[in-house]
Design a protein around this motif. Structure first.
Motif, PDB file in Angstrom:
ATOM      1  N   ARG A  77       5.681  21.229   1.954  1.00 53.73           N
ATOM      2  CA  ARG A  77       6.238  21.932   0.978  1.00 53.73           C
ATOM      3  C   ARG A  77       5.153  22.221  -0.297  1.00 53.73           C
ATOM      4  O   ARG A  77       4.758  23.160  -0.984  1.00 53.73           O
ATOM      5  CB  ARG A  77       7.571  21.500   0.449  1.00 53.73           C
ATOM      6  N   ALA A  78       4.517  21.014  -0.566  1.00 57.66           N
ATOM      7  CA  ALA A  78       3.729  20.674  -1.752  1.00 57.66           C
ATOM      8  C   ALA A  78       2.261  21.667  -1.351  1.00 57.66           C
ATOM      9  O   ALA A  78       1.753  22.414  -2.367  1.00 57.66           O
ATOM     10  CB  ALA A  78       3.360  19.600  -2.157  1.00 57.66           C
ATOM     11  N   GLY A  81       2.679  25.254  -1.515  1.00 53.60           N
ATOM     12  CA  GLY A  81       2.627  26.200  -2.982  1.00 53.60           C
ATOM     13  C   GLY A  81       3.750  25.788  -3.804  1.00 53.60           C
ATOM     14  O   GLY A  81       4.008  26.142  -4.805  1.00 53.60           O
ATOM     15  N   GLU A  82       4.849  25.145  -3.282  1.00 58.16           N
ATOM     16  CA  GLU A  82       5.983  24.819  -4.104  1.00 58.16           C
ATOM     17  C   GLU A  82       5.636  23.722  -5.014  1.00 58.16           C
ATOM     18  O   GLU A  82       4.921  22.795  -4.902  1.00 58.16           O
ATOM     19  CB  GLU A  82       6.940  23.739  -3.065  1.00 58.16           C
ATOM     20  N   ARG A  83       6.108  23.923  -6.507  1.00 54.23           N
ATOM     21  CA  ARG A  83       5.837  23.032  -7.534  1.00 54.23           C
ATOM     22  C   ARG A  83       6.075  21.821  -7.331  1.00 54.23           C
ATOM     23  O   ARG A  83       7.277  21.231  -7.001  1.00 54.23           O
ATOM     24  CB  ARG A  83       6.712  23.708  -8.565  1.00 54.23           C
ATOM     25  N   LEU A  84       5.238  20.743  -7.826  1.00 48.24           N
ATOM     26  CA  LEU A  84       5.393  19.475  -7.679  1.00 48.24           C
ATOM     27  C   LEU A  84       6.796  18.917  -8.339  1.00 48.24           C
ATOM     28  O   LEU A  84       7.366  18.180  -8.060  1.00 48.24           O
ATOM     29  CB  LEU A  84       4.207  18.510  -8.100  1.00 48.24           C
ATOM     30  N   GLY A  85       6.911  19.713  -9.612  1.00 50.08           N
ATOM     31  CA  GLY A  85       8.002  19.129 -10.428  1.00 50.08           C
ATOM     32  C   GLY A  85       9.361  19.349  -9.545  1.00 50.08           C
ATOM     33  O   GLY A  85      10.354  18.402  -9.936  1.00 50.08           O
ATOM     34  N   SER A  86       9.624  20.313  -8.874  1.00 52.61           N
ATOM     35  CA  SER A  86      10.836  20.572  -8.109  1.00 52.61           C
ATOM     36  C   SER A  86      10.815  19.492  -6.985  1.00 52.61           C
ATOM     37  O   SER A  86      12.145  19.205  -6.303  1.00 52.61           O
ATOM     38  CB  SER A  86      10.651  22.134  -7.426  1.00 52.61           C
ATOM     39  N   GLU A 120       4.324  14.003 -16.336  1.00 51.15           N
ATOM     40  CA  GLU A 120       4.195  15.038 -17.091  1.00 51.15           C
ATOM     41  C   GLU A 120       3.155  14.670 -18.099  1.00 51.15           C
ATOM     42  O   GLU A 120       2.958  15.531 -19.068  1.00 51.15           O
ATOM     43  CB  GLU A 120       5.735  15.336 -17.917  1.00 51.15           C
ATOM     44  N   HIS A 143       1.515  13.308  -6.825  1.00 53.50           N
ATOM     45  CA  HIS A 143       0.227  13.806  -6.923  1.00 53.50           C
ATOM     46  C   HIS A 143      -0.536  13.941  -5.614  1.00 53.50           C
ATOM     47  O   HIS A 143      -1.235  14.954  -5.149  1.00 53.50           O
ATOM     48  CB  HIS A 143      -0.734  13.580  -7.995  1.00 53.50           C
ATOM     49  N   LEU A 146      -0.413  16.914  -2.756  1.00 52.40           N
ATOM     50  CA  LEU A 146      -1.173  18.191  -2.544  1.00 52.40           C
ATOM     51  C   LEU A 146      -2.532  18.228  -1.770  1.00 52.40           C
ATOM     52  O   LEU A 146      -3.261  18.988  -1.296  1.00 52.40           O
ATOM     53  CB  LEU A 146      -1.822  18.329  -3.899  1.00 52.40           C
ATOM     54  N   HIS A 421      -5.314  16.731 -14.459  1.00 55.47           N
ATOM     55  CA  HIS A 421      -3.945  16.089 -14.732  1.00 55.47           C
ATOM     56  C   HIS A 421      -4.596  14.536 -15.029  1.00 55.47           C
ATOM     57  O   HIS A 421      -4.890  13.904 -14.265  1.00 55.47           O
ATOM     58  CB  HIS A 421      -2.963  16.157 -13.501  1.00 55.47           C
TER      59      HIS A 421
END
Length: 622
Positions: A77-78, A81-86, A120, A143, A146, A421
């Motif tokens: 999922r990462a 392209g799915e956001r890591l926050g989600s 964050e 992280h 990805l 990051h």
């Protein structure tokens, strides 16, 4: 702001954004806006924590294979392209469950909150003993999904290797690979470690690998330009290759030490040596031979602000009159003055077993190794600039490493600013919060303790001289030792730890000494320091990255007692040492000792005032 105000029942402490303060209406308005934003952030973190906790009962019933399958699905999922926050709630819930199974260590709620703040891009200030090593696994895992790598930078090879091996079972339970960079690793080993999902290492090694890769790419680009006819530039699959695969996320352990104390430390790869090497070496030796013979005020002066040494007219005349070899005689007079001033400075300010130690090098030749002022550990691979290192080598009559030209250079600060990051952890960041926010754009979040601290501060004791102070310290060690409680004594330098050790030997108290001269026994000494009646004398290296385990019966007796023999220039070093006691709700106590001839007075008051206080102290104790 307090977490309980935001509805987050987390431990005994409070979590807050630490700002550098300010004046005026605009500053106050900014502070109010910051507090409001922080409260909203806390509410969001509370919701995420609730989601993570809600998943725990389900995950506890699933098999290891299903746990790994969940982790693999998150990676897909990462990378899609799915956001890591989600993905954070499920990812952190998986890491918590993997920690419980692989390490028998379940992340506390406060560690989860710390992990969210790290994701964050914050600096998480967590008290010593609150589990920063375990907390680090949370953002590192997220992280790493990805496929770009996640780095953890710490202060030395020992801690990098220890933490990597300690956390490896957790990551492997979730299908991740772990690499660790060590100073002695070859290029192939480094490339393999950087290819892992999570890589542990030191800031120094990450920096030098970055520089070497840049030099290699620069050389390859130059050759490719000259070889346009061969179709592939001559680098199809053979020859040297870069070792790093990019710089995506870095979590900095002991962030205040690395990002602030060492921020301007340059990492330099030298180029070909100068053709006048023999002349330079001979001049360093000549200057060292005469460095101790110059008289302050008569032959040289010291600028009280810049600490710059400058020869007087009489001193320059002395330089011209000194006997010289043929090689030295060919040096310009201005250069001879500079070499002499440097030699005087080294003789006065750089002392063996304080600022540096001498030890056998890799090729069997003795070498100078810097003792890091802030960590008390050996600063492997670092050298003083501007010829200071070579002047010390000459003073100690060692082989002189002639300074070379610079093929590549980067500061620690510039290195970490290259990561898109960045986050950090430390036990003592509040005093550096303004700098961290300004330079790295990383706000400081103070994470509460899991259990209320029970650390007792005893009254400070002040003496006229170091001798009187140490005699009182030995008496206190003897008194506490007789109760069976363990005692940890922190000194500012290696030579003072040796002096105190000799005094303890004289009264027959068995003890261990931990300083940069015996770092290889650090883990064993620290693991044993919390035992019944144990006495440990250590430099400030015992204040970072080490965990003292107490025997069960020690808690009822009052826990560990820490004695601070001298204030450090940076207050957070003292806080680190104090933090070795009273961890995770254990009982403990500490006391600060001072004397009127302490080194810190020279920096705080100036040499003249410090000398007057030293004289007064001698009269008092005399």
């Amino acid at each position: 702001s307090d977490l309980t105000d935001a509805g987050v029942p987390l431990g005994a402490g409070s979590t807050e954004v630490v700002s550098s303060g300010g004046r005026g209406e605009s500053q106050r308005a900014l502070s109010v806006a910051s507090a409001r934003g922080f409260r909203l952030k806390m509410l969001r973190w509370r919701r995420q924590l609730a989601e993570i906790s809600a998943m725990e009962p389900t995950l506890m019933t699933e098999s290891d294979a299903l746990l790994r399958k969940r982790s693999l699905a998150l990676r897909y999922r990462a990378m899609a392209g799915e956001r890591l926050g989600s993905l954070l709630p499920e990812g952190y819930a998986l890491v918590r469950e993997a920690g419980r199974r692989a390490l028998k260590m379940r992340h506390y709620d406060v560690q989860i909150v710390g992990g969210i703040s790290l994701f964050e891009g914050c600096i998480a200030e967590m008290q010593t003993g609150e589990g920063k090593t375990l907390t680090a696994t949370l953002p590192l895992y997220l992280h790493s999904l990805l496929g770009k790598g996640a780095h953890l930078a710490t202060v030395n090879d020992y801690l990098a290797h220890r933490d990597a091996e300690w956390m490896r079972p957790l990551f492997e339970r979730l299908g991740l690979t772990v690499g660790v960079i060590q100073t002695q690793d070859d290029q192939g080993g480094r490339r393999t470690s950087y290819a892992a999902d999570v890589t542990y290492g030191t800031a120094k090694e990450f920096g030098f690998d970055f520089l070497r890769d840049r030099l290699l790419l620069r050389a390859q680009n130059r050759v490719e330009t000259e070889m346009l006819g061969d179709g592939g530039g001559g680098f199809s699959g053979t020859g040297d290759q870069i070792v790093m695969r990019g710089m995506h996320f870095c979590l900095v352990d002991e962030a205040d030490s690395i990002l602030i104390d060492e921020a301007r430390t340059p990492l330099i790869i030298g180029s070909i040596e100068d053709t006048v090497r023999d002349q330079i070496v001979e001049t360093y030796r000549w200057a060292a031979e005469h460095g101790a013979s110059y008289v302050k005020e008569d032959d040289y002066t010291i600028d009280p602000e810049t600490k710059q040494y400058e020869l007087t007219a009489r001193g320059r005349q002395r330089v011209r009159a000194l006997p010289k070899s043929d090689l030295v005689r060919t040096m310009g007079l201005v250069d001879l003055y500079e070499y002499s001033e440097r030699s005087i400075k080294v003789h006065e300010e750089f002392l063996l077993n304080r600022q540096y130690v001498v030890r056998p090098g890799d090729k069997g030749v003795d070498e100078i190794v810097i003792v890091d002022e802030f960590t008390g550990r050996l600063a492997e691979g670092r050298k003083w600039r501007d010829g200071i290192h070579q002047a010390i080598e000459a003073k100690q009559e060692l082989e002189i490493s002639v300074p070379t030209g610079q093929a590549a250079r980067i500061t620690v600060q510039d290195l970490f600013l290259r990561y898109p990051h960045l986050a950090g952890m430390t036990g003592t960041a509040a005093s550096s919060a303004g700098e961290l926010r300004k330079i790295y754009r990383t706000p400081v979040i103070r994470v509460p303790t899991n259990k209320p601290p029970k650390r007792e501060q005893l009254a400070d004791r002040v003496f006229g001289t170091m001798e009187a102070k140490f005699e009182a310290i030995v008496r206190e060690i003897k008194e506490v030792h007789e109760t069976g409680r363990p005692v940890l004594v922190g000194t500012r330098s290696i030579d003072k730890s040796v002096i105190l050790s000799q005094m303890l030997d004289e009264i027959g108290i068995e003890h261990q000494v931990l300083n940069a001269n015996n770092v290889e026994q650090e883990a064993e000494i620290v693991a044993d320091a919390g035992g019944h009646g144990k006495v440990t004398v250590a430099t400030n290296m015992a204040g970072r990255g080490t965990d003292v385990k107490l025997d069960l019966q020690i808690e009822s007796a009052g826990g560990m007692h820490v004695i601070c023999t001298e204030l450090h220039d940076a207050a957070r070093i003292d806080r680190q040492l104090i933090g070795r006691c009273g961890r995770q709700g254990d009982r403990g106590s500490y006391r600060q000792y001072l004397s009127l001839d302490d080194d810190i007075l020279k920096g705080g008051l100036g040499v003249k005032k410090a000398d007057r206080m030293k004289e007064q102290g001698a009269q008092i104790d005399g």
